[in-house]
Design a protein around this motif. Structure first.
Motif, mmCIF file in Angstrom:
data_model
loop_
_atom_site.group_PDB
_atom_site.id
_atom_site.type_symbol
_atom_site.label_atom_id
_atom_site.label_comp_id
_atom_site.label_asym_id
_atom_site.label_seq_id
_atom_site.Cartn_x
_atom_site.Cartn_y
_atom_site.Cartn_z
ATOM 1 N N LEU A 362 -26.570 -16.383 33.750
ATOM 2 C CA LEU A 362 -25.952 -15.814 32.551
ATOM 3 C C LEU A 362 -26.381 -14.373 32.312
ATOM 4 N N ALA A 363 -27.357 -13.910 33.079
ATOM 5 C CA ALA A 363 -27.866 -12.544 32.915
ATOM 6 C C ALA A 363 -26.950 -11.584 33.646
ATOM 7 N N SER A 364 -25.762 -11.447 33.102
ATOM 8 C CA SER A 364 -24.707 -10.714 33.802
ATOM 9 C C SER A 364 -23.796 -10.054 32.783
ATOM 10 N N ASP A 365 -23.057 -9.082 33.258
ATOM 11 C CA ASP A 365 -21.981 -8.522 32.444
ATOM 12 C C ASP A 365 -21.027 -9.652 32.068
ATOM 13 N N LEU A 366 -20.673 -9.720 30.791
ATOM 14 C CA LEU A 366 -19.874 -10.843 30.305
ATOM 15 C C LEU A 366 -18.540 -10.966 31.030
ATOM 16 N N ALA A 367 -17.843 -9.858 31.240
ATOM 17 C CA ALA A 367 -16.537 -9.912 31.909
ATOM 18 C C ALA A 367 -16.682 -10.453 33.321
ATOM 19 N N GLN A 368 -17.732 -10.031 34.025
ATOM 20 C CA GLN A 368 -17.964 -10.519 35.385
ATOM 21 C C GLN A 368 -18.299 -12.005 35.379
ATOM 22 N N LEU A 369 -19.114 -12.424 34.424
ATOM 23 C CA LEU A 369 -19.484 -13.839 34.316
ATOM 24 C C LEU A 369 -18.253 -14.703 34.083
ATOM 25 N N LEU A 370 -17.427 -14.331 33.121
ATOM 26 C CA LEU A 370 -16.260 -15.147 32.799
ATOM 27 C C LEU A 370 -15.251 -15.165 33.937
ATOM 28 N N GLU A 371 -15.087 -14.040 34.621
ATOM 29 C CA GLU A 371 -14.170 -14.023 35.760
ATOM 30 C C GLU A 371 -14.682 -14.930 36.874
ATOM 31 N N GLY A 372 -15.983 -14.903 37.120
ATOM 32 C CA GLY A 372 -16.545 -15.794 38.134
ATOM 33 C C GLY A 372 -16.327 -17.250 37.787
ATOM 34 N N LEU A 373 -16.489 -17.607 36.514
ATOM 35 C CA LEU A 373 -16.281 -18.993 36.090
ATOM 36 C C LEU A 373 -14.811 -19.386 36.186
ATOM 37 N N ARG A 374 -13.906 -18.446 35.947
ATOM 38 C CA ARG A 374 -12.474 -18.755 36.078
ATOM 39 C C ARG A 374 -12.098 -19.086 37.515
ATOM 40 N N ARG A 375 -12.834 -18.535 38.474
ATOM 41 C CA ARG A 375 -12.516 -18.786 39.880
ATOM 42 C C ARG A 375 -13.064 -20.114 40.382
ATOM 43 N N LEU A 376 -13.926 -20.761 39.602
ATOM 44 C CA LEU A 376 -14.437 -22.077 40.031
ATOM 45 C C LEU A 376 -13.283 -23.082 40.041
ATOM 46 N N PRO A 377 -13.231 -23.951 41.035
ATOM 47 C CA PRO A 377 -12.173 -24.963 41.070
ATOM 48 C C PRO A 377 -12.354 -25.995 39.963
ATOM 49 N N ALA A 378 -11.335 -26.200 39.181
ATOM 50 C CA ALA A 378 -11.382 -27.192 38.103
ATOM 51 C C ALA A 378 -11.243 -28.593 38.693
ATOM 52 N N PRO A 379 -11.785 -29.602 38.018
ATOM 53 C CA PRO A 379 -11.624 -30.965 38.516
ATOM 54 C C PRO A 379 -10.190 -31.450 38.347
ATOM 55 N N PRO A 380 -9.788 -32.460 39.112
ATOM 56 C CA PRO A 380 -8.443 -33.013 38.942
ATOM 57 C C PRO A 380 -8.212 -33.477 37.513
ATOM 58 N N ALA A 381 -6.981 -33.400 37.069
ATOM 59 C CA ALA A 381 -6.652 -33.739 35.671
ATOM 60 C C ALA A 381 -7.052 -35.153 35.321
ATOM 61 N N ASP A 382 -7.037 -36.075 36.282
ATOM 62 C CA ASP A 382 -7.348 -37.487 35.992
ATOM 63 C C ASP A 382 -8.808 -37.821 36.236
ATOM 64 N N ALA A 383 -9.627 -36.781 36.486
ATOM 65 C CA ALA A 383 -11.047 -37.043 36.784
ATOM 66 C C ALA A 383 -11.801 -37.447 35.516
#
Length: 383
Positions: A362-383
């Protein structure tokens, strides 16, 4: 050519450093894998180091650290940690890394066993192997609130066990052990006559849960405490930490300090003095910054349906990527870096229990942190 000592091959490499080194060779990487504070160093701290250089204070210093720094640490421990020690219990080290190694050198012989949290900071097990000691891992699992299981610890302890390592606030988990848990761990250590090595590097970064120093609860002088200025004051490259020992070890510590490092760089020690006795606004500003990053990161993870452990301390997020990792989160993290240009630390780097999880700084520029989290693969909708 001659061979290296056989035990060196047993020292595990750092899975965090592997990702970091790989990221250096790539362009446009969002770096969320290492705990590198993104806040600036306070001017009064850098000025103190510059002035020491300008005064040509570059000679050898005392093994334990310059007198003003040791005195400032004694005052800080009493003020902030409820720990009363004399100067000869405080030893300035090359970051917390050397403090950890020094404490383990003092307490572990070849073949001794050391209880290490899993997930836990990578250096714990690396140090043990370097000393030809045997790491024994106690689990921090979701079903137990990522807190130690006393029943498991009693099963794991053996006649060869010498040390219990406790890390609160935890790296990588961000858990903060409540006072009753620390008291139980100390009672366990007394029952089995163990040393306790308490890693408190992230002491100032807690969110809604107070930090309690184990030495403040110690009644029979078995706790070694490890602290650092690296994270607190954004001084990771200055390499100033300190080890607080039980009383009576000063002659031994002078010897082992001389053998290991002689002394820490004098200008950096003057920076540390300024950090400890000067304004603490920079620490509070950093804590608020990391806390704001945390709140916004959690909101995004909730929106995307990603499972995580909400941290109570440090500045990391522990995120469940088991739906994407395919049973090998280290391999997934490397592929994710190469394809999506986001560097995260694979949970397996912190122990077997970390499989399927990742650590994000979390010790990061906020915009960079949030963009990195957006690129994480989300779990399947039925998970």
């Amino acid at each position: 050519m001659p061979e290296l000592a056989p035990h060196i091959a047993s020292v595990p490499p750092s899975g965090i450093r592997h990702i970091l080194e790989l990221s250096f060779a790539l362009d446009d990487v969002l770096s969320l894998s290492v705990g590198e504070p993104d806040v600036p160093v306070a001017p009064h701290i850098t000025r103190a180091a510059i002035e020491a250089w300008e005064r040509n204070e570059t000679d050898y210093g005392p093994n334990g650290g310059i007198a003003p720094l040791r005195a400032a640490i004694v005052d800080k421990l009493k003020r902030d940690n409820a720990v009363s020690v004399d100067t000869e219990q405080v030893w300035v080290t090359v970051g917390a890394t050397q403090a950890l190694y020094q404490a383990m050198t003092l307490t572990l012989a070849a073949g001794d066993e050391v209880l290490i949290p899993d997930p836990g900071y990578t250096t714990f097990s690396m140090n043990a192997r370097m000393l030809q000691a045997v790491p024994t891992y106690y689990s921090l699992r979701p079903e137990n609130g990522f807190l130690p299981d006393l029943a498991e610890l009693h099963r794991l302890v053996s006649p060869r066990t010498r040390v219990l390592i406790v890390n609160s606030p935890s790296n990588p988990l961000g858990t903060v052990f409540p006072r009753p848990v620390l008291e139980q761990l100390l009672e366990f250590a007394r029952e089995h006559d163990l040393w306790v090595l308490s890693d408190e590097v992230y002491e100032y970064f807690t969110y809604g849960e107070p930090h309690v120093s184990m030495a403040s609860l110690d009644t029979d002088d078995r706790v070694f405490s490890v602290f650092s200025l690296s994270k607190t004051y954004a001084l990771t490259g200055a390499r100033v930490g300190y080890l607080v020992t039980p009383p009576g070890l000063a002659p031994t510590m002078r010897t082992v300090q001389e053998a290991a490092i002689s002394c820490v760089s004098t200008p950096e020690q003057h920076a540390a003095v300024a950090a400890l006795i000067g304004s603490q606004d920079c620490v509070e500003d950093a804590r608020l910054h990391y806390g704001d990053n945390l709140r916004q990161a959690l909101a995004l993870l909730d929106e995307r349906g990603l499972r995580y452990l909400e941290p109570r301390g440090a500045f990391y997020l522990w995120i469940d990527l088991s739906h994407a990792a395919g049973g090998d989160v280290a391999d997934w993290a490397e592929r994710f870096l190469l394809t999506d240009r986001v560097a995260v630390a694979p949970g397996r780097a912190f122990g077997r229990t970390g499989e399927g999880w990742i650590r994000v700084s979390l010790a990061s520029d906020l915009a960079q942190l949030l963009e990195g989290l957006r690129r994480l693969p989300a779990p399947p909708a039925d998970a």
